[in-house]
Design an enzyme around this catalytic site. Structure first.
Site, short mmCIF file in Angstrom:
data_model
loop_
_atom_site.label_atom_id
_atom_site.label_comp_id
_atom_site.label_asym_id
_atom_site.label_seq_id
_atom_site.Cartn_x
_atom_site.Cartn_y
_atom_site.Cartn_z
N GLY A 173 0.51 -1.10 0.11
CA GLY A 173 0.42 -0.06 -0.07
C GLY A 173 0.58 0.79 -0.28
O GLY A 173 1.79 1.47 0.74
N ASN B 223 4.80 -5.36 5.12
CA ASN B 223 4.56 -6.46 5.80
C ASN B 223 5.24 -8.18 4.55
O ASN B 223 5.91 -8.94 4.79
CB ASN B 223 3.61 -7.21 6.68
CG ASN B 223 4.09 -7.73 8.07
OD1 ASN B 223 5.82 -8.01 8.37
ND2 ASN B 223 3.90 -7.24 8.70
N THR C 226 5.25 1.48 5.78
CA THR C 226 3.49 1.45 6.41
C THR C 226 3.37 2.14 6.56
O THR C 226 3.51 2.29 7.91
CB THR C 226 3.72 -0.34 7.17
OG1 THR C 226 1.80 -0.50 7.10
CG2 THR C 226 4.40 -0.63 8.13
N ILE C 227 1.93 2.21 6.28
CA ILE C 227 1.00 3.89 7.93
C ILE C 227 0.75 2.78 8.98
O ILE C 227 0.38 3.34 9.99
CB ILE C 227 0.02 4.09 6.83
CG1 ILE C 227 -0.58 3.25 6.42
CG2 ILE C 227 0.54 5.26 6.27
CD1 ILE C 227 -1.94 4.14 5.59
N ASP C 228 1.22 1.85 8.94
CA ASP C 228 0.31 0.67 9.66
C ASP C 228 0.75 0.19 11.32
O ASP C 228 0.52 0.05 12.18
CB ASP C 228 -0.28 -0.64 8.96
CG ASP C 228 -1.27 -0.96 8.43
OD1 ASP C 228 -2.26 0.38 8.54
OD2 ASP C 228 -1.89 -1.68 7.50
N MET D 168 -8.22 4.28 9.11
CA MET D 168 -7.23 2.40 9.16
C MET D 168 -6.61 2.06 9.83
O MET D 168 -6.82 2.02 10.83
CB MET D 168 -6.72 3.09 8.02
CG MET D 168 -7.19 3.63 6.23
SD MET D 168 -5.69 3.74 5.54
CE MET D 168 -7.30 4.14 3.38
N ARG E 228 -6.77 -3.09 10.24
CA ARG E 228 -7.69 -3.68 10.39
C ARG E 228 -7.74 -4.51 11.35
O ARG E 228 -8.38 -4.99 11.92
CB ARG E 228 -7.24 -5.11 8.75
CG ARG E 228 -8.37 -4.21 7.21
CD ARG E 228 -9.33 -4.32 8.06
NE ARG E 228 -9.71 -5.12 7.24
CZ ARG E 228 -11.56 -5.30 7.30
NH1 ARG E 228 -11.78 -4.73 7.34
NH2 ARG E 228 -12.56 -6.50 6.87
#
Lengths: 402, 402
Positions: free
Chosen positions: B13, B114, B142-144, B188, B190
């Protein structure tokens, strides 16, 4: 004894520039020798009726606070959705002018959109008819840019800038995978397409997105929309669409699809225009599709406001205070544009403005109704220029609140 | 003849900082005497397999272009969702290393999250086992923020800054009317709540919003949520919620409500977590309620990126090129934090990182699971500091595209 105090109110939907206008009014009032105390009415006319006032002159003597006010989105004084009764015989008018008298009010400035100009109109007519010596002046604000007479409305430039920048970013984001995709961006505007039209400015040399733009000014046809998408040469199609698009019978696209549908918990499902179109594209074109609602940030994203917009908002606010102090009443302040982009402010009789909605004119919309013309770009480009120097603390813009 | 060329790919992403990392890798490669040509693989591994390369050294000799690259969101080279087969016997490995040989590749740098680190792991294991002298290095993005080992991931700081600023603006917007209201902001994430946790930084002296914050790390209970809202003293309640919240049985809240529901056109209605909670609050608490999905802008809003994030992204990219040129392989670059906030970069064996997901640790979440602690604020605050000086044209940030 005639008072020489001022009340300022804010009304209608918030914008990123309405507090810059408030700053301007306060600065104009503080400078004027004719104005003594400057009150803010909390939640517009509701605050007037409840005598819920704050003394603005104290807080905003300090320049730092005035700068913070300019960069704070939404209405510092709070807002309301208040409509004055049509009949001047209604007791509320007597009550309002009694309160004005009690607080020695000579000037009332109302910052707002269409509904607020209706309030200015009714109050000034009433004052005239009943011999109240109070100057009542409207100062426009609305991201919708739909007020008559004025070249544009404070608040629109910042919203347009944020929308254009965000659409450009979403277009880059949508182009990242090597597959056919459709991205639908839903932008505010129930009746007028000014905000959605601003998406056209996202186009750059590198990217022609958004490829399709639909405004409420033209009837929307689902079949033509699907054909339009198929005709875009780019693999990743970006569409900008007003929330308020309607079919040829005048039915909102967002309402036609979701009416009466309930979720598993029995709640009514409300679907936005973008979501409805997303479903249609997925079913009919079988490609990757997503919809993005830019949502409230388009009216409150002060972190990326237009400096031009904020400067003009201060200027027109100051002009409003000066006009009231100078004896004007029953008027709205407006912008006139000359030459390339020279903006002057003036006053216009409020009766020409109240309750008139300005749509996007035909020459700004392409003939087939799915694009925006260069004339619009010429109109809107100057409004989004410049970025204000923000007061930042810990990495975030600082706001000021009551 | 051993080659001395480099291929860089981007994967997964997009973020607002992944191109700053690309800039860093290019700069590191251009400076290194060991690296000759620098290729970019278009759409990551897909581009490698199709031999779809662009010569980066030419375009980015110019500093202006490197600056533009830093401020362009999303992946300049395009991205892919490509998973290498588990079996090293699969013919694709032979093909990849044949292509590497054909282009004289000695260094392969893969920027991603990942899944991309899984690619780095498999390629480096294969190279080792088959005696290919190619250094393969992963650079995180990653923004996550959910990669193991590294203190934080490039891209997260910019997303966190945009989220915090936007939540603060929405909170001001939501406080404008004098009535009870609930505003639900969907963010955002998950599986990991790092992005949603960032909303806590929106709080300021003036305003305690967001009042409630829910992460996927804790089971979500609708009844407790309604009680939490009732217990907030403020009239305008602002809630930040991860898209990925699940009930105690592990079912996503967004899926439980909308399953099987179709609109009037027969399309399946997909409802986000925010929309589902909006429906519940409207039904059960009978107050004004709305939900706002921050959506893709949180990963591509380069117009309000964190300067710290972008600088670090360049730094870790440069480090990646240097590590590869210096002989490292099978490693991911990572950030280590010392003292208040001193960041150094290092390399870590990729096997410790690939396919491990880092959740928000317990000490960052309040005991009752509806708030974020000061420890998190201490962790995240330095990541959002600073605003890059943007190259602006006609009022909008300029992007560079292939």
């Amino acid at each position: 004894m005639k008072g020489n105090n001022m009340i300022i109110g804010q009304s209608g939907g918030p914008t990123a520039a309405i507090n810059a206008t408030l700053r301007g009014v306060i600065e104009g009032a503080l400078k004027s020798e004719k104005v003594d105390k400057v009150y803010g009415a909390i939640n517009g006319m509701e605050g007037v009726l409840k005598e819920n006032f704050t003394l603005l002159s104290d807080t905003f003597e300090q320049e730092e606070n005035r700068r913070l006010l300019s960069q704070t989105p939404s209405a510092y004084l709070g807002s309301c959705r208040f409509k004055l009764p049509d009949s001047p015989e209604d007791g509320v008018y007597v009550k309002i002018f009694d309160i004005f008298k009690k607080y020695g009010i000579a000037y009332f400035i109302y910052i707002g959109g269409n509904d607020s100009m209706d309030t200015v109109y009714k109050l000034s007519e009433y004052a005239k008819a009943h011999g109240h010596d109070i100057n009542i002046v409207g100062v426009p604000k609305t991201i919708d840019n739909d007020l008559a007479v004025t070249d544009h409305c404070p608040g629109y430039g910042s919203a347009a800038k944020y929308i254009a920048a965000t659409v450009r970013e979403i277009a880059r984001d949508s182009a990242v995978y090597d597959l056919k995709s459709v991205t639908i961006i839903e932008i505010m505007g129930r009746n007028a397409g000014w905000l959605t039209a601003a998406a056209v400015m996202a186009r750059s040399g590198a990217d022609n997105a958004p490829h399709l733009i639909y405004l409420p000014e033209r009837a929307f046809c689902v079949e033509r929309f699907l054909t339009d998408i198929k005709n875009v040469p780019a693999g990743n199609v970006v569409v900008a669409v007003s929330e308020g698009i309607r079919d040829k019978d005048g039915a909102y696209i967002c309402e036609s699809a979701a009416s009466g549908v309930r979720d598993a918990f029995g709640h009514k499902m409300l679907s936005g225009t973008g979501k409805v179109l997303e479903g249609i594209v997925r079913d009919r074109l079988s490609c990757k599709v997503r919809s993005i609602e830019i949502n409230t940030p388009q009216r409150c994203a002060a972190h990326f406001a237009s400096e031009t917009d904020l400067n003009e908002a201060v200027m027109i606010g100051r002009g409003g205070a000066e006009a009231a102090a100078g004896g004007k009443t029953g008027v709205m302040m407006y912008f006139a544009r000359e030459g390339e982009y020279n903006i002057s402010i003036g006053t216009k009789c409020i009766s020409e403005i109240a309750n008139v909605e300005k749509s996007v004119p035909g020459e700004y919309i392409s003939e087939n109704g799915n694009d925006i013309t260069g004339e619009f770009v010429n109109y809107a480009s100057p409004l989004i220029l410049g970025e204000p120097a923000l007061i930042i603390k810990d990495g975030l813009p600082v706001h000021i609140a009551l």
